[in-house]
Scaffold this active site. Structure first.
Site, mmCIF file in Angstrom:
data_model
loop_
_atom_site.group_PDB
_atom_site.id
_atom_site.type_symbol
_atom_site.label_atom_id
_atom_site.label_comp_id
_atom_site.label_asym_id
_atom_site.label_seq_id
_atom_site.Cartn_x
_atom_site.Cartn_y
_atom_site.Cartn_z
ATOM 1 C CD GLU A 100 -5.107 7.580 -6.645
ATOM 2 O OE1 GLU A 100 -5.890 6.973 -7.739
ATOM 3 O OE2 GLU A 100 -4.034 7.481 -6.677
ATOM 4 C CG ASP A 104 -4.199 2.231 0.032
ATOM 5 O OD1 ASP A 104 -3.029 2.768 -0.253
ATOM 6 O OD2 ASP A 104 -4.227 1.253 -0.603
ATOM 7 C CB THR A 105 0.161 3.899 2.178
ATOM 8 O OG1 THR A 105 0.448 4.102 0.705
ATOM 9 C CG2 THR A 105 -0.013 2.366 2.300
ATOM 10 C CE LYS A 132 -8.492 0.083 1.530
ATOM 11 N NZ LYS A 132 -7.621 -0.823 0.993
#
Length: 175
Positions: A100, A104-105, A132
């Site tokens: 990937e 983030d989420t 993140k």
């Protein structure tokens, strides 16, 4: 500096730093999969450059395939995964490494792994160029992380803003 549409981006992670980190990740994967033949599952479109450079450093026997999902609109994750497209071969009993561009989420990669798990692979590992932690909404186990970054919008080296900006050697950040 690069301007795309209404946004200006500045240098964030240099091409040299990216390449050095990818080589290090590949060495770790080569050790971890020394006696296996993993299937590299690349999430398009963003991860294509990362996957290509990673593959150049893998010395283990492996295969590669590509899937496509979508969860971004402009600069925000929608958190909604559309159907995985492009996985045509059987993954039952296979060791998978999902490649990937950015986590983030955690919602997209989590759902990708859930959908892949339905087909009974032997294992699923995730390799992401960027992570993140501050944006994470769902816990996710990431085996290979290139760079942990702050929760800012990034572009380049495969990552885009409304389809543009993927074609840079460096990773840029929204100014």
């Amino acid at each position: 500096m690069l301007t795309i549409k209404d946004k200006t981006f500045v240098s964030f992670i240099t091409a040299d730093a990216i390449q050095a980190r990818i080589q290090s990740l590949a060495e770790q994967i080569n050790q971890d999969y020394a006696n296996k033949q993993p299937l590299i599952v690349v999430v398009l479109n963003g991860a294509f450059m990362f996957a290509a450079d990673l593959m150049k450093h893998l010395t283990i026997p492996c295969e590669i395939t590509f899937i496509r999902v979508a969860s971004y609109t402009a600069t925000e994750s929608t958190g909604q995964l559309k159907q995985i497209l492009g996985l045509h071969q059987s993954i039952e009993g296979r060791d998978l490494i999902v490649v990937e561009d950015i986590v983030d989420t955690g919602l997209t990669i989590g759902e990708v792994c859930n959908q892949l798990q339905i087909s009974s692979p032997a294992s699923i590992a995730v390799a992401t160029l960027l992570f993140k932690p501050a944006a994470l909404k769902k816990p996710i186990d990431l085996q290979y992380v290139g760079f942990k970054i702050e929760n800012r919008f990034v572009l380049g080296y495969g990552l885009d803003y409304d389809g543009f900006g993927r074609n840079t050697k460096d990773i840029l950040v929204l100014q």
